[in-house]
Write a protein that holds these residues in place. Sequence first.
Motif, PDB file in Angstrom:
ATOM      1  N   ILE A 142       0.903  -1.054   0.084  1.00 11.72           N
ATOM      2  CA  ILE A 142      -0.082  -0.118  -0.008  1.00 11.72           C
ATOM      3  C   ILE A 142       0.866   1.234   0.014  1.00 11.72           C
ATOM      4  CG2 ILE A 142      -1.988  -1.201   1.200  1.00 11.72           C
ATOM      5  CD1 ILE A 142      -1.020   0.576   3.776  1.00 11.72           C
ATOM      6  N   THR A 143       0.336   2.192  -0.586  1.00 10.99           N
ATOM      7  CA  THR A 143       1.091   3.694  -0.528  1.00 10.99           C
ATOM      8  C   THR A 143       0.139   4.446   0.321  1.00 10.99           C
ATOM      9  OG1 THR A 143       2.177   3.187  -2.506  1.00 10.99           O
ATOM     10  CG2 THR A 143       1.814   5.347  -1.988  1.00 10.99           C
ATOM     11  N   THR A 199       4.580   8.583  10.171  1.00  5.41           N
ATOM     12  CA  THR A 199       5.143   9.993  10.509  1.00  5.41           C
ATOM     13  C   THR A 199       6.059  10.252   9.423  1.00  5.41           C
ATOM     14  OG1 THR A 199       6.425   9.595  12.217  1.00  5.41           O
ATOM     15  CG2 THR A 199       4.233   9.991  12.875  1.00  5.41           C
ATOM     16  N   GLU A 200       7.010   9.281   9.090  1.00  2.00           N
ATOM     17  CA  GLU A 200       8.080   9.738   8.259  1.00  2.00           C
ATOM     18  C   GLU A 200       7.880   8.831   6.999  1.00  2.00           C
ATOM     19  OE1 GLU A 200      10.702  11.672   9.012  1.00  2.00           O
ATOM     20  OE2 GLU A 200       9.790  11.936  10.733  1.00  2.00           O
ATOM     21  N   PRO A 201       8.341   9.485   5.895  1.00  2.00           N
ATOM     22  CA  PRO A 201       8.465   8.717   4.248  1.00  2.00           C
ATOM     23  C   PRO A 201       9.392   7.567   4.622  1.00  2.00           C
ATOM     24  CG  PRO A 201       8.703  11.051   4.205  1.00  2.00           C
ATOM     25  CD  PRO A 201       8.787  10.748   5.578  1.00  2.00           C
ATOM     26  N   GLY A 202       9.185   6.756   3.532  1.00  3.19           N
ATOM     27  CA  GLY A 202      10.084   5.420   3.468  1.00  3.19           C
ATOM     28  C   GLY A 202       9.244   4.080   2.927  1.00  3.19           C
ATOM     29  N   ARG A 203       9.904   3.138   2.862  1.00  2.00           N
ATOM     30  CA  ARG A 203       9.449   1.926   2.687  1.00  2.00           C
ATOM     31  C   ARG A 203       9.329   1.041   3.811  1.00  2.00           C
ATOM     32  NH1 ARG A 203       9.494  -2.076  -1.997  1.00  2.00           N
ATOM     33  NH2 ARG A 203       9.697  -4.066  -1.138  1.00  2.00           N
ATOM     34  N   PHE A 204       8.548   0.561   4.320  1.00  2.00           N
ATOM     35  CA  PHE A 204       8.219  -0.359   5.637  1.00  2.00           C
ATOM     36  C   PHE A 204       7.755  -1.733   5.209  1.00  2.00           C
ATOM     37  CE2 PHE A 204       7.775   4.091   6.504  1.00  2.00           C
ATOM     38  CZ  PHE A 204       8.754   4.244   7.413  1.00  2.00           C
ATOM     39  N   ASP A 205       8.883  -2.755   5.070  1.00  2.00           N
ATOM     40  CA  ASP A 205       8.395  -4.110   4.787  1.00  2.00           C
ATOM     41  C   ASP A 205       8.100  -4.620   6.223  1.00  2.00           C
ATOM     42  OD1 ASP A 205       9.067  -4.108   1.971  1.00  2.00           O
ATOM     43  OD2 ASP A 205      11.178  -4.240   2.772  1.00  2.00           O
ATOM     44  N   TYR A 206       6.889  -5.813   6.212  1.00  2.00           N
ATOM     45  CA  TYR A 206       6.764  -6.304   7.531  1.00  2.00           C
ATOM     46  C   TYR A 206       6.336  -7.723   7.200  1.00  2.00           C
ATOM     47  CZ  TYR A 206       1.819  -5.126   5.974  1.00  2.00           C
ATOM     48  OH  TYR A 206       0.778  -4.948   5.286  1.00  2.00           O
ATOM     49  N   THR A 223       5.071 -12.612  12.668  1.00  2.00           N
ATOM     50  CA  THR A 223       6.101 -13.297  13.239  1.00  2.00           C
ATOM     51  C   THR A 223       5.541 -14.743  13.643  1.00  2.00           C
ATOM     52  OG1 THR A 223       5.291 -12.611  15.416  1.00  2.00           O
ATOM     53  CG2 THR A 223       7.177 -11.496  14.376  1.00  2.00           C
ATOM     54  N   ILE A 224       4.496 -14.991  13.386  1.00  2.00           N
ATOM     55  CA  ILE A 224       3.981 -16.350  13.527  1.00  2.00           C
ATOM     56  C   ILE A 224       4.000 -17.112  12.240  1.00  2.00           C
ATOM     57  CG2 ILE A 224       1.922 -18.030  14.228  1.00  2.00           C
ATOM     58  CD1 ILE A 224       0.912 -15.202  15.806  1.00  2.00           C
ATOM     59  N   HIS A 225       3.505 -16.605  11.305  1.00  2.00           N
ATOM     60  CA  HIS A 225       3.822 -16.925   9.680  1.00  2.00           C
ATOM     61  C   HIS A 225       4.763 -16.277   8.760  1.00  2.00           C
ATOM     62  CE1 HIS A 225      -0.224 -18.030  11.476  1.00  2.00           C
ATOM     63  NE2 HIS A 225       0.049 -19.202  11.289  1.00  2.00           N
ATOM     64  N   PRO A 226       6.204 -16.480   8.971  1.00  2.00           N
ATOM     65  CA  PRO A 226       7.110 -15.487   8.366  1.00  2.00           C
ATOM     66  C   PRO A 226       6.970 -15.624   6.841  1.00  2.00           C
ATOM     67  CG  PRO A 226       8.117 -17.314   9.752  1.00  2.00           C
ATOM     68  CD  PRO A 226       6.677 -17.342  10.001  1.00  2.00           C
ATOM     69  N   PHE A 227       6.398 -16.599   6.086  1.00  2.00           N
ATOM     70  CA  PHE A 227       6.252 -16.421   4.986  1.00  2.00           C
ATOM     71  C   PHE A 227       5.142 -15.143   4.439  1.00  2.00           C
ATOM     72  CE2 PHE A 227       3.065 -19.401   6.405  1.00  2.00           C
ATOM     73  CZ  PHE A 227       1.805 -18.972   6.011  1.00  2.00           C
ATOM     74  N   MET A 228       4.270 -14.927   5.338  1.00  2.00           N
ATOM     75  CA  MET A 228       3.314 -13.597   5.137  1.00  2.00           C
ATOM     76  C   MET A 228       4.297 -12.416   5.210  1.00  2.00           C
ATOM     77  SD  MET A 228       0.236 -14.854   7.461  1.00  2.00           S
ATOM     78  CE  MET A 228      -0.504 -13.390   7.272  1.00  2.00           C
ATOM     79  N   THR A 229       4.370 -11.571   4.303  1.00  2.00           N
ATOM     80  CA  THR A 229       5.190 -10.553   3.945  1.00  2.00           C
ATOM     81  C   THR A 229       4.331  -9.308   3.146  1.00  2.00           C
ATOM     82  OG1 THR A 229       6.370 -11.161   2.207  1.00  2.00           O
ATOM     83  CG2 THR A 229       7.372 -11.528   4.327  1.00  2.00           C
ATOM     84  N   ALA A 230       4.581  -8.189   3.462  1.00  2.00           N
ATOM     85  CA  ALA A 230       3.971  -7.048   2.708  1.00  2.00           C
ATOM     86  C   ALA A 230       4.923  -5.830   2.989  1.00  2.00           C
ATOM     87  CB  ALA A 230       2.409  -6.989   3.327  1.00  2.00           C
ATOM     88  N   THR A 231       4.281  -4.535   2.304  1.00  2.00           N
ATOM     89  CA  THR A 231       5.001  -3.640   2.542  1.00  2.00           C
ATOM     90  C   THR A 231       4.248  -2.205   2.425  1.00  2.00           C
ATOM     91  OG1 THR A 231       6.763  -4.249   0.974  1.00  2.00           O
ATOM     92  CG2 THR A 231       6.709  -1.952   1.207  1.00  2.00           C
ATOM     93  N   VAL A 232       4.447  -1.322   3.263  1.00  2.00           N
ATOM     94  CA  VAL A 232       3.799   0.032   3.206  1.00  2.00           C
ATOM     95  C   VAL A 232       4.827   0.990   2.586  1.00  2.00           C
ATOM     96  CG1 VAL A 232       2.872   1.821   4.589  1.00  2.00           C
ATOM     97  CG2 VAL A 232       2.490  -0.663   5.243  1.00  2.00           C
ATOM     98  N   VAL A 233       4.470   1.772   1.484  1.00  2.00           N
ATOM     99  CA  VAL A 233       5.277   2.741   1.062  1.00  2.00           C
ATOM    100  C   VAL A 233       4.695   4.111   1.647  1.00  2.00           C
ATOM    101  CG1 VAL A 233       6.153   3.970  -0.943  1.00  2.00           C
ATOM    102  CG2 VAL A 233       5.865   1.475  -0.683  1.00  2.00           C
ATOM    103  N   VAL A 234       5.519   4.939   2.278  1.00  2.00           N
ATOM    104  CA  VAL A 234       5.056   6.171   2.797  1.00  2.00           C
ATOM    105  C   VAL A 234       5.582   7.565   1.850  1.00  2.00           C
ATOM    106  CG1 VAL A 234       4.903   7.702   4.871  1.00  2.00           C
ATOM    107  CG2 VAL A 234       4.879   5.319   5.247  1.00  2.00           C
ATOM    108  N   THR A 235       4.873   8.314   1.367  1.00  2.00           N
ATOM    109  CA  THR A 235       5.398   9.379   0.798  1.00  2.00           C
ATOM    110  C   THR A 235       5.240  10.781   1.629  1.00  2.00           C
ATOM    111  OG1 THR A 235       3.108   9.940  -0.336  1.00  2.00           O
ATOM    112  CG2 THR A 235       4.440   8.224  -1.372  1.00  2.00           C
ATOM    113  N   PRO A 236       5.911  11.758   1.132  1.00  2.00           N
ATOM    114  CA  PRO A 236       5.691  12.812   1.935  1.00  2.00           C
ATOM    115  C   PRO A 236       4.481  13.467   2.095  1.00  2.00           C
ATOM    116  CG  PRO A 236       7.773  12.857   0.614  1.00  2.00           C
ATOM    117  CD  PRO A 236       7.147  11.912   0.159  1.00  2.00           C
TER     118      PRO A 236
END
Length: 104
Positions: free
Chosen positions: A37-38, A81-88, A91-104
Amino acid sequence: MPGMTGMAGMAQPVNADAPVATDTVAIENFAYSPATITVKAGTTVTWTNRDQDPHTVTAMNDGPFHSPTLNNGQSFRFTFTEPGRFDYLCTIHPFMTATVVVTP
């Protein structure tokens, strides 16, 4: 052929990994949806567990957020609060991954 104008009007494939502008993420079928998501800085994102199994929402690389274990129907919110790319991941099922992209 005469009268044809290239690809106009034809359905184009949808890129399932393309960032989606939203502030809500569903956790269902052992996946985060949408997977990327962005949002603009200052946005609060809400994750809701729709699976019967518990999950977490945990930033990778010592990132700024870590949810408690979320059972079915429970939600977690975090304000970016800060721009950047946040991968997450979960922890129970580490194959589940996703990303938040934060723009200014």
